[in-house]
Design a protein around this motif. Structure first.
Motif, short mmCIF file in Angstrom:
data_model
loop_
_atom_site.label_atom_id
_atom_site.label_comp_id
_atom_site.label_asym_id
_atom_site.label_seq_id
_atom_site.Cartn_x
_atom_site.Cartn_y
_atom_site.Cartn_z
N GLY A 144 0.82 -1.20 0.00
CA GLY A 144 0.00 0.00 0.00
C GLY A 144 0.86 1.25 0.00
O GLY A 144 2.08 1.21 -0.18
N ILE A 145 0.20 2.40 0.19
CA ILE A 145 0.94 3.66 0.31
C ILE A 145 1.53 3.75 1.71
O ILE A 145 0.94 3.30 2.69
N LYS A 146 2.70 4.35 1.81
CA LYS A 146 3.41 4.35 3.07
C LYS A 146 2.67 5.12 4.16
O LYS A 146 2.73 4.76 5.34
N VAL A 147 1.97 6.20 3.77
CA VAL A 147 1.28 6.99 4.81
C VAL A 147 0.08 6.25 5.39
O VAL A 147 -0.49 6.69 6.39
N ALA A 148 -0.30 5.11 4.79
CA ALA A 148 -1.38 4.29 5.35
C ALA A 148 -0.86 3.27 6.35
O ALA A 148 -1.65 2.59 7.02
N LEU A 149 0.45 3.14 6.48
CA LEU A 149 1.02 2.22 7.47
C LEU A 149 0.74 2.72 8.89
O LEU A 149 0.76 3.93 9.14
N PRO A 150 0.51 1.83 9.83
CA PRO A 150 0.34 2.27 11.22
C PRO A 150 1.67 2.75 11.80
O PRO A 150 2.71 2.12 11.61
N THR A 151 1.62 3.86 12.51
CA THR A 151 2.82 4.33 13.21
C THR A 151 3.19 3.34 14.31
O THR A 151 4.37 3.14 14.60
N GLU A 152 2.16 2.79 14.92
CA GLU A 152 2.33 1.75 15.96
C GLU A 152 1.06 0.91 15.95
O GLU A 152 0.01 1.36 15.48
N ILE A 153 1.15 -0.30 16.44
CA ILE A 153 -0.01 -1.20 16.36
C ILE A 153 -0.81 -1.25 17.65
O ILE A 153 -1.81 -1.96 17.72
N THR A 154 -0.42 -0.48 18.66
CA THR A 154 -1.23 -0.41 19.88
C THR A 154 -2.58 0.22 19.58
O THR A 154 -3.63 -0.26 20.01
N THR A 155 -2.57 1.34 18.82
CA THR A 155 -3.82 1.97 18.41
C THR A 155 -4.10 1.74 16.93
O THR A 155 -5.25 1.86 16.49
N GLY A 156 -3.06 1.45 16.14
CA GLY A 156 -3.23 1.25 14.71
C GLY A 156 -3.35 2.53 13.91
O GLY A 156 -3.66 2.50 12.71
N LYS A 157 -3.09 3.67 14.53
CA LYS A 157 -3.22 4.96 13.83
C LYS A 157 -2.16 5.08 12.74
O LYS A 157 -0.97 4.92 13.00
N CYS A 158 -2.60 5.37 11.52
CA CYS A 158 -1.66 5.44 10.40
C CYS A 158 -0.90 6.78 10.42
O CYS A 158 -1.29 7.73 11.10
N TYR A 159 0.17 6.83 9.63
CA TYR A 159 1.00 8.02 9.61
C TYR A 159 0.21 9.26 9.20
O TYR A 159 0.34 10.33 9.83
N LEU A 160 -0.62 9.17 8.17
CA LEU A 160 -1.36 10.35 7.71
C LEU A 160 -2.31 10.84 8.79
O LEU A 160 -2.44 12.05 9.02
N HIS A 161 -2.99 9.91 9.46
CA HIS A 161 -3.88 10.29 10.56
C HIS A 161 -3.09 10.97 11.67
O HIS A 161 -3.51 12.02 12.21
N PHE A 162 -1.96 10.42 12.02
CA PHE A 162 -1.12 10.98 13.08
C PHE A 162 -0.66 12.40 12.72
O PHE A 162 -0.71 13.31 13.55
N TYR A 163 -0.22 12.60 11.47
CA TYR A 163 0.24 13.92 11.06
C TYR A 163 -0.90 14.93 11.12
O TYR A 163 -0.71 16.08 11.57
N ILE A 164 -2.08 14.54 10.64
CA ILE A 164 -3.20 15.47 10.66
C ILE A 164 -3.64 15.76 12.08
O ILE A 164 -4.00 16.91 12.42
N ASP A 165 -3.62 14.76 12.97
CA ASP A 165 -3.91 15.02 14.38
C ASP A 165 -2.97 16.08 14.94
O ASP A 165 -3.37 16.94 15.73
N THR A 166 -1.71 16.01 14.55
CA THR A 166 -0.73 16.98 15.04
C THR A 166 -1.02 18.37 14.49
O THR A 166 -0.95 19.37 15.22
#
Length: 649
Positions: A144-166
């Protein structure tokens, strides 16, 4: 790949392929362009009856021509120039003298660090963010696209979601400080491989909370592949030119050609643009203080840097002085660095460690901050084109033929080379652990850490650069050589490590990590597994924000193997807690709040367990999955909720 002079004789203006192309709508224009750039040879073996292919080819050539300053003629001319220089073995840094540059060196936890964090918040209402996200995860073993990878699997939040949260957390703080609603613009550079999937990910998740009008997707096009030193293009499959990625330097061309930089300056009143790459979840710990430095030092360009191991595959920030005395501060790629240093005579050992065991040249994190008014002026002068390079693989020592087609490339961190001498180009380095020797001694005395490991675990610099880019085999090979593996597992482990060490520096009692190994050689990767602490960005934008969550940090104790997740946008205050297991504290609404005091959580928690080749690929690239045995959740949807003792939500 050989020369193609003989092939050029085939293609007369009466050949079937030429006639078929000329007969198609728009074909005459494309035919003329191919003739003017001496590229008619690409038509040689194609089927003249493939009408659908001809239509696609016309569209491709027009796209290639429009996607480069001065079109395909300009691309070919630049290719010939760089290929001639490469064939002659020219060194782009010839005559330049390398030096350790001057920049702002911040130490985590000291007064200057927090002062510049505050300075970053002060200018936040005038900041835009640019994500370079043109890559797939194939190198990782992820399809898949790299920004769809989870930053960590405890919550499963993907990189793009994490960046937008920030970005949303920054936006909330900026709005409060400005006394009005602030919208921070966000641009994402995609590629033909990632554009549709990135848009789908955003739309499927309602842009993760951003207003779609704030988001600009900029699709990067590929460039023609080159057959030889004369700049002839390589033919692809029937009715196509073989193309390859041009590099992430295209982000500047897109910011210019699509009018994004100007629009931000004029409509959003943007003063600073933060450029960052797709898989480094730790970057925003460095962004705020670096923004403060940019504002205080009037930097036109500020490269965010960090400690760098010698010979690590990471570019270095270097001051390069020309023979005429002028100088630039710029990135030098790791594969050019050693030869440059040795050749200068000043560094006979090349890229070697200094007295502290690290390279004296700080590492480039590929995270840049540009002063937008200056940036727009440079883009207008350069048309957004970044200094390019070519890296052909030659077939023999004559350096005239290639083993396979090559192309021109560019990197976003090379734009500062085009800034004038009176425009201030600098960098910000983040080092330090936030730990005093007295604090370390106290943790050892209390039996929390062992004396022989405390220095390694607590006094080393906190790492704010951990990209996720290598598959397990390559990552293991690097790890065995003492080089950072830059894999999915190390990226996740470094996120937990940074969060734990931020809390330890604050005064929280966090117990040490356990060394875990997953897989068999040559895929046996190990991690130092700190407690799995995941903190929503709004709670840890700065050290001051984190202190608001933990006002009495010495009363919070987190065991090895524990999991703590803080989620939401409301107010969370943890006054006293003893955690030995898994706990999520969730406060999803801005007007809600929750206070935790006198609480003890003990359960079986969550652990990582090894997986085989049949596992989902997001787990397989790590080597493990999450085994949830027990998990407590405390949530508040209203203001004033208190969890006291062992009471549960």
């Amino acid at each position: 790949v050989g020369t193609i002079d003989a092939k050029l004789n085939f293609c007369t203006m009466s050949s079937p392929q030429v006639k078929a192309l000329a007969a198609a709508p728009g074909g005459t224009e494309v035919l003329q362009l191919l003739k003017e750039t001496d590229q008619l040879h690409v038509l040689e073996k194609w089927n003249p009856e493939n009408t659908a292919g001809i239509v696609d080819f016309i569209a491709q050539v027009k796209t290639l021509n429009a996607g480069y300053p001065n079109g395909l003629a300009g691309y070919k001319a630049k290719a010939q120039e760089l290929l001639r220089a490469s064939a002659m073995g020219d060194n782009p840094f010839e005559g330049m003298s390398p030096e350790i540059p001057l920049g702002c060196k911040l130490h985590f936890g000291d007064a200057d660090y927090e002062k510049f964090e505050e300075g970053g918040l002060e200018v936040m209402q005038h900041v835009g963010f640019v994500l370079v996200a043109g890559g797939l995860g194939e190198r990782l073993g992820f399809h898949g696209i790299k920004v769809a990878l989870p930053t960590e699997i405890t919550t499963g939040k993907c990189y793009l979601h994490f960046y937008i949260d920030t970005i949303l957390a920054c936006q909330r703080v900026a709005s409060v400080r400005a006394g009005r609603e602030v919208k921070l613009p966000f641009a994402i550079m995609t590629s033909g491989d990632t554009h549709d999937r990135t848009l789908e990910l955003l739309q499927k998740n309602a842009y993760f909370g951003l207003n779609p009008t704030q988001v600009t997707l900029m699709r990067q096009n590929k460039v023609a592949s080159l057959l030889d030193n004369d700049g002839h293009f390589a033919a692809g499959e029937d009715w196509s030119i073989l193309t390859k990625p041009h590099g992430h330097g295209d982000v500047h061309y897109l910011m210019h050609s699509l009018g994004v930089a100007k629009r931000w300056r004029d409509e959003y009143k943007t003063e600073f643009a933060v450029f960052f790459q797709d898989t480094n979840a730790l970057v925003f710990h460095a962004v705020l203080p670096a923004l403060g430095v940019s504002a205080a030092e009037s930097y036109a360009v500020n490269s965010i840097a960090g400690p760098r191991q010698a010979k690590r595959e990471m570019g270095a920030i270097i001051k390069l002085t020309r023979p005429d005395g002028t100088a630039i501060t710029n990135n030098v790629e790791y594969n050019q660095l050693d030869a440059l240093l040795r050749g200068s005579g000043r560094y006979p050992d090349g890229d070697a460690p200094g007295e502290d065991g690290m390279s004296p040249f700080v590492g480039n994190m590929n995270q840049l901050i540009f002063h937008i008014p200056t940036y727009v002026k440079v883009l207008e002068t350069t048309q957004g084109l970044v200094p390019e390079f070519v890296n052909p693989k030659y077939a023999d020592e004559s350096r005239q033929t290639f083993k396979k087609p090559t192309r021109l490339e560019c990197m976003m961190q090379d734009l500062p080379r085009l800034f004038k001498g009176d425009e201030k180009v600098g960098f910000t380095t983040l080092t330090g652990s936030g730990m005093s020797s007295e604090r370390v001694a106290a943790l050892v005395s209390a039996g929390v850490f062992k004396r022989d490991s405390a220095a390694t675990l607590l006094e080393a610099d906190i790492n704010f650069y951990s990209p996720c880019k290598n598959n397990k085999v390559d990552a293991c090979a690097k790890q065995r050589k003492g080089v950072h593996p830059s894999s999915a597992s190390s990226g996740e482990a470094d996120l937990y490590t940074a969060n734990c060490r931020l809390l330890v520096a604050l005064g929280v009692i966090v117990h040490p990590p356990r060394r875990l190994t997953f897989g068999q050689a040559p895929e046996d990767i190990w991690i130092d597994d700190w407690p799995h602490i995941v903190i929503s960005p709004g709670y840890c934008l700065t050290s001051a924000h984190l202190r608001q969550v933990f006002p009495s940090p010495e009363k919070v104790k987190i065991s090895s193997g524990a999991t703590l997740v803080l989620e939401g946008t409301g107010k969370i205050v943890i006054e006293s807690l003893k955690l030995d297991g898994a706990l999520t504290i969730r406060c999803p609404d801005r007007d809600a709040s929750i206070t935790v005091r006198n609480s003890v959580v003990a359960n079986s928690g969550m652990t990582f367990v090894e997986v085989g080749d049949d596992a989902d690929e997001t787990m397989r690239i790590r080597g493990y999955m999450l085994d949830v045995k027990d998990h407590e959740v405390w949530e508040s949807l209203e203001e004033g909720k208190v969890i006291d003792g062992n009471s549960k939500a």
